[in-house]
Design a protein around this motif. Structure first.
Motif, short mmCIF file in Angstrom:
data_model
loop_
_atom_site.label_atom_id
_atom_site.label_comp_id
_atom_site.label_asym_id
_atom_site.label_seq_id
_atom_site.Cartn_x
_atom_site.Cartn_y
_atom_site.Cartn_z
N VAL A 1 18.82 -12.42 3.94
CA VAL A 1 17.43 -12.39 4.88
C VAL A 1 17.80 -12.46 6.39
O VAL A 1 18.91 -12.86 6.68
CB VAL A 1 16.52 -13.67 4.79
N ASP A 2 17.09 -11.64 7.01
CA ASP A 2 17.13 -11.57 8.53
C ASP A 2 16.03 -11.16 8.95
O ASP A 2 14.98 -11.18 8.54
CB ASP A 2 18.42 -10.63 8.82
N ALA A 3 16.00 -10.86 10.31
CA ALA A 3 14.58 -10.51 11.10
C ALA A 3 14.00 -9.48 10.71
O ALA A 3 12.90 -9.07 10.48
CB ALA A 3 14.80 -10.17 12.57
N ARG A 4 14.67 -8.30 10.21
CA ARG A 4 14.14 -7.05 9.43
C ARG A 4 13.44 -7.56 8.22
O ARG A 4 12.41 -6.74 7.83
CB ARG A 4 15.31 -5.98 9.08
N ALA A 5 14.10 -8.14 7.26
CA ALA A 5 13.35 -8.77 5.95
C ALA A 5 12.24 -9.43 6.38
O ALA A 5 11.14 -9.46 5.78
CB ALA A 5 14.24 -9.59 5.29
N LEU A 6 11.90 -10.25 7.63
CA LEU A 6 10.94 -10.99 7.98
C LEU A 6 9.79 -10.02 8.33
O LEU A 6 8.71 -9.92 7.90
CB LEU A 6 11.15 -11.79 8.98
N SER A 7 10.26 -9.08 9.28
CA SER A 7 9.34 -7.96 9.41
C SER A 7 8.58 -7.14 8.38
O SER A 7 7.41 -6.96 8.09
CB SER A 7 10.04 -6.95 10.32
N ALA A 8 9.58 -6.78 7.37
CA ALA A 8 8.90 -6.21 6.15
C ALA A 8 7.91 -6.87 5.43
O ALA A 8 7.00 -6.52 4.91
CB ALA A 8 10.38 -5.84 5.25
N VAL A 9 8.15 -8.24 5.35
CA VAL A 9 7.34 -9.34 4.53
C VAL A 9 6.09 -9.34 5.24
O VAL A 9 5.03 -9.15 4.76
CB VAL A 9 8.09 -10.57 4.34
N VAL A 10 6.08 -9.70 6.64
CA VAL A 10 5.00 -9.90 7.35
C VAL A 10 4.03 -8.55 7.26
O VAL A 10 2.63 -8.67 7.24
CB VAL A 10 5.18 -10.32 8.80
N ASP A 11 4.66 -7.44 7.61
CA ASP A 11 3.98 -6.05 7.51
C ASP A 11 3.50 -5.83 6.21
O ASP A 11 2.19 -5.46 6.21
CB ASP A 11 4.95 -4.85 8.08
N VAL B 1 5.81 -10.45 -1.38
CA VAL B 1 7.02 -10.75 -0.81
C VAL B 1 8.33 -10.34 -1.53
O VAL B 1 9.36 -9.52 -1.05
CB VAL B 1 7.25 -12.14 -0.42
N GLU B 2 8.08 -10.51 -2.83
CA GLU B 2 9.20 -10.00 -3.58
C GLU B 2 9.27 -8.52 -3.65
O GLU B 2 10.19 -7.86 -3.55
CB GLU B 2 9.03 -10.17 -5.08
N SER B 3 8.26 -7.63 -3.60
CA SER B 3 8.21 -6.26 -3.52
C SER B 3 8.67 -5.89 -2.25
O SER B 3 9.44 -4.81 -2.23
CB SER B 3 6.53 -5.78 -3.78
N ALA B 4 8.25 -6.51 -0.99
CA ALA B 4 8.65 -6.02 0.27
C ALA B 4 10.01 -6.09 0.24
O ALA B 4 10.78 -5.36 1.08
CB ALA B 4 7.94 -6.98 1.17
N LEU B 5 10.79 -7.01 -0.30
CA LEU B 5 12.31 -7.44 -0.16
C LEU B 5 13.15 -6.36 -1.23
O LEU B 5 14.22 -6.31 -0.87
CB LEU B 5 12.54 -8.82 -0.39
N GLU B 6 12.28 -5.52 -1.98
CA GLU B 6 13.05 -4.73 -2.74
C GLU B 6 13.59 -3.37 -1.94
O GLU B 6 14.13 -2.49 -2.48
CB GLU B 6 12.08 -4.21 -3.93
N SER B 7 12.68 -3.14 -0.55
CA SER B 7 12.80 -2.01 0.03
C SER B 7 12.69 -2.54 1.66
O SER B 7 11.71 -2.00 2.30
CB SER B 7 11.89 -0.99 -0.39
N VAL B 8 13.77 -3.09 2.43
CA VAL B 8 13.92 -3.38 3.46
C VAL B 8 14.39 -2.28 4.50
O VAL B 8 15.63 -1.79 4.04
CB VAL B 8 14.47 -4.80 3.76
#
Length: 175
Positions: free
Chosen positions: A120-130, A165-172
């Motif tokens: 995880v990193d800031a891009r993953a956090l951004s994808a999750v929050v978005d 969250v699981e779905s968002a992290l499939e495509s960051v």
């Protein structure tokens, strides 16, 4: 500043538009009308097209993570020494996330934390929050440090938030 430079600056001030340009899903005339750039709409649209041609294609990757849900968390103040105010009341309380004078603690609270361990990193956090915002899930707190990401949502949204969250992290997005 040239029209092209002004248009590029206006796009960079709107990360969502930059991402849409990279994805190739922009109506250039409509985007040109929405930007506060001096120039006629056709010229700004042409500048947008040229800018889009220079951008790398939007790419994404899945993340190797473990996602779990932790119910019953709460928000607490942190005193000057960094101690949770919930600790003063006694009990075994851990801070999952703290920023400034607030912390997400494992007390008997009305919130749910989605905790992600792994890549995880800031891009993953951004994808999750978005993604959660797109699904109208309120995010009470969020953060990432090292190999852990934490997102706090109302308890009633916990199970749906976990799936999103699981779905968002499939495509960051990679960049």
């Amino acid at each position: 500043m040239s029209l092209a430079a002004e248009t590029r600056a206006a796009v960079r001030a709107r990360p969502w538009l930059l991402r849409a340009l990279r994805a190739g899903v922009v109506n250039y005339a409509a985007a040109a009308e929405s930007l506060d750039v001096d120039g006629d709409t056709d010229s700004v649209a042409t500048a947008l097209r040229r800018f889009a041609d220079d951008l790398s294609e939007l790419e994404s990757t899945g993340r190797d993570v473990t996602v779990r849900m932790r119910s019953g968390v709460g928000l607490a103040g942190v005193d000057v020494d960094g101690n949770d105010s919930a600790m003063d009341a006694g009990g075994d309380v851990d801070a999952l996330l703290s920023v400034g004078e607030s912390a997400v603690v494992t007390a008997d609270g009305s919130l749910t934390a989605i905790v992600v361990d792994g890549n995880v990193d800031a891009r993953a956090l951004s994808a999750v929050v978005d993604r959660l915002a797109a699904e109208n899930v309120l995010v009470d707190a969020a953060g990432v440090a090292g190999d852990e990401l934490v997102v706090v949502v109302p308890r009633r949204d916990g199970a749906n938030a976990l799936r999103h969250v699981e779905s968002a992290l499939e495509s960051v997005p990679t960049s």
